[in-house]
Enzyme design. Structure first.
Site, PDB file in Angstrom:
ATOM      1  N   TYR A 144       0.860  -1.178   0.000  1.00 18.88           N
ATOM      2  CA  TYR A 144       0.000   0.000   0.000  1.00 18.88           C
ATOM      3  C   TYR A 144       0.897   1.229   0.000  1.00 18.88           C
ATOM      4  O   TYR A 144       1.783   1.352   0.853  1.00 18.88           O
ATOM      5  CB  TYR A 144      -0.888  -0.006   1.256  1.00 18.88           C
ATOM      6  CG  TYR A 144      -1.772   1.208   1.414  1.00 18.88           C
ATOM      7  CD1 TYR A 144      -2.901   1.370   0.616  1.00 18.88           C
ATOM      8  CD2 TYR A 144      -1.485   2.184   2.358  1.00 18.88           C
ATOM      9  CE1 TYR A 144      -3.721   2.482   0.761  1.00 18.88           C
ATOM     10  CE2 TYR A 144      -2.305   3.296   2.513  1.00 18.88           C
ATOM     11  CZ  TYR A 144      -3.421   3.434   1.710  1.00 18.88           C
ATOM     12  OH  TYR A 144      -4.231   4.535   1.859  1.00 18.88           O
ATOM     13  N   ASP A 239       9.316   2.616  -0.530  1.00 19.14           N
ATOM     14  CA  ASP A 239       8.311   3.280   0.290  1.00 19.14           C
ATOM     15  C   ASP A 239       8.646   2.933   1.740  1.00 19.14           C
ATOM     16  O   ASP A 239       8.352   1.838   2.221  1.00 19.14           O
ATOM     17  CB  ASP A 239       6.916   2.771  -0.105  1.00 19.14           C
ATOM     18  CG  ASP A 239       5.822   3.305   0.814  1.00 19.14           C
ATOM     19  OD1 ASP A 239       6.151   3.877   1.870  1.00 19.14           O
ATOM     20  OD2 ASP A 239       4.640   3.124   0.483  1.00 19.14           O
ATOM     21  N   LYS A 267       4.853   9.284   8.579  1.00 22.03           N
ATOM     22  CA  LYS A 267       4.775   8.790   9.958  1.00 22.03           C
ATOM     23  C   LYS A 267       5.820   9.417  10.880  1.00 22.03           C
ATOM     24  O   LYS A 267       5.639  10.529  11.325  1.00 22.03           O
ATOM     25  CB  LYS A 267       4.883   7.262   9.986  1.00 22.03           C
ATOM     26  CG  LYS A 267       4.031   6.570   8.902  1.00 22.03           C
ATOM     27  CD  LYS A 267       2.830   5.877   9.442  1.00 22.03           C
ATOM     28  CE  LYS A 267       2.098   5.087   8.390  1.00 22.03           C
ATOM     29  NZ  LYS A 267       0.695   4.912   8.633  1.00 22.03           N
TER      30      LYS A 267
END
Ligand code: HOZ
Length: 429
Positions: A144, A239, A267
């Site tokens: 994702y 990623d 994050k």
């Protein structure tokens, strides 16, 4: 546990917010029941609006690596806010955070800040296409990379949990440029390059995929991705929204010794505020506007409060020469051993996948190396386990297809309590 207040708030939220939540996996649909509403968080603990206290292994889906409301981050946010909340013109903290990122992740020679991991991945893809003058990208099923159109194809996280790995609203004409392959499958990647010669702009990959639970790259797999992209003239994009600054000061790329062309972050670099970033080789990054022709922008990008929080988080993580990472590793190992033993003594087959302070418990007797393996795990058992643990005061991610996160604030007592709860819950299953 009392839940009346959360229940009432959720009923109201359902009338005003689609599905009652601002991000799908929070709705508990993968596990059933209502989500709880949080009133405060401190260290490794959450308190809901009904006064229940929980040990938190979601850690706001990764950012709270130092625990919630860390005093250094709170004080950095307060003093930045007192100087102004947004300028829309450069501020010195943008240079500081760029330097900190470059020092920890040397493959990132230049970096551009965004407001989320989604924006970072979306922009990195555009940049890779602009730099290579090619259109197609390769991604892996179950990975994702946020909710940009070309990345919502066979996606993980909420898209997978709710059975829409290919989202409605993405034109087939966009999705056709995304080649989706199984993770950890060397032959599939070779075949894709052979079938799309000089057409692949980039491979984008979570080096340790954490959006379909958690599985690790097989030995040599990431090296292989590095070699084949280099040989083909396409780019390798890591990623590291979840793994960056978590699997070590330099993230997964340091842990596995691979230098990608571009890296996406999110994050942790925001210290809990909305921040993303993407960066990499200077020659590629200089294709971005205003230096080059690939456009990317944002009013709140490099926001001074968010930068202050991110700087505080990165500095705190690197204090005491890596002690934070040693603690995260030790807590992860203790939790792994305890959960494995608890399952074994209850006679339940599980796969406990872990990398540093990220983990996932699949209810299956088969090793999990990719999405197909993950989908074979027993979701009904996971639901039972999730709710059993919640009733014991332990909050795990409310989906079998999300990773768990440990923070430096989790104490040995928290880990022990979690293992004891798991022993109790698994014995009853
Ligand atoms: N995409 C996040 C988990 N992989 C979920 C974010 C959220 O719901 O807050």
């Amino acid at each position: 546990m009392a839940h009346a207040r959360s229940k009432k708030l959720f009923a109201e939220a359902l009338k005003l917010i689609p599905g009652g939540v601002n991000s799908p996996v929070r709705a508990f649909r993968a596990v059933g029941g209502n989500p709880f509403f949080v009133s405060k968080a401190k260290g490794a603990h959450l308190w809901d609006v009904d006064g229940n206290q929980l040990i938190d292994y979601v850690c706001t889906w990764g950012p709270a690596i130092l625990g919630h409301a860390h005093p250094k981050i709170i004080s950095a946010v307060k003093s930045a806010a007192a100087r102004g909340t947004s300028f829309g013109i450069p501020n010195p903290l943008e240079v500081t955070i760029a330097r900190l990122i470059h020092e920890r992740v040397p493959a990132v020679q230049k970096v551009r800040m965004t407001n989320s991991g989604t924006e970072a991945c979306m922009s990195a893809i555009r940049l890779a296409r602009g730099f290579t003058s090619r259109d197609k990208i390769i991604k892996f099923d179950g990975c994702y990379h946020g909710h940009a159109d070309s990345l919502l194809v066979k996606a993980g996280s909420g898209a997978l949990t709710f059975g829409n790995p290919d989202s409605a609203g993405v034109p087939a004409d966009f999705a056709k440029y995304t080649v989706v392959l199984p993770f950890n499958d060397v032959d599939a990647v070779k075949a894709a390059f052979a079938a799309n010669q000089n057409e692949i702009a980039a491979i984008i990959v979570e080096p340790v995929p954490g959006n379909a639970g958690l599985y690790l790259p097989r030995g040599g797999y990431l090296e292989f991705l590095r070699q084949i992209t280099r040989k083909d003239g396409s780019l390798l994009i890591f990623d590291e929204v979840m793994t960056g600054f978590r699997l070590g000061p330099g993230g997964a790329q340091e842990r596995f010794g691979i230098a990608p062309d571009l890296t996406c972050f999110g994050k942790i670099i925001g210290g809990g505020l909305p921040v993303g970033a993407f960066g990499g080789r200077a020659a590629i990054m200089d294709c971005l506007a205003p230096a080059g022709p690939v456009y990317q922008a944002g009013t709140l990008s490099g926001n001074p409060i968010a930068m202050a929080a991110g700087i505080a988080a990165l500095e705190e993580l690197n204090r005491h020469k890596g002690a934070a990472y040693a603690k995260l590793e030790a807590s992860g190992a203790a939790l792994e051993t305890g959960l494995r033993q608890a399952a074994k003594s209850a006679g339940i087959s599980v796969q406990l996948n872990r990398c540093g302070s990220m983990f996932c418990l699949y209810f299956t007797s088969h090793p999990v190396w990719n999405l197909a393996d993950a989908l074979k795990s027993d979701r009904a058992r996971f639901k039972q386990f999730f709710h059993g643990m919640l009733a014991e005061g332990i909050y795990l991610a409310p989906s079998p297809f999300e990773a768990g996160f440990i923070s430096t604030a989790h104490t040995a007592a928290d880990i022990r309590k979690t293992i004891e709860a798991a022993q109790k819950v698994l014995r009853r299953m």
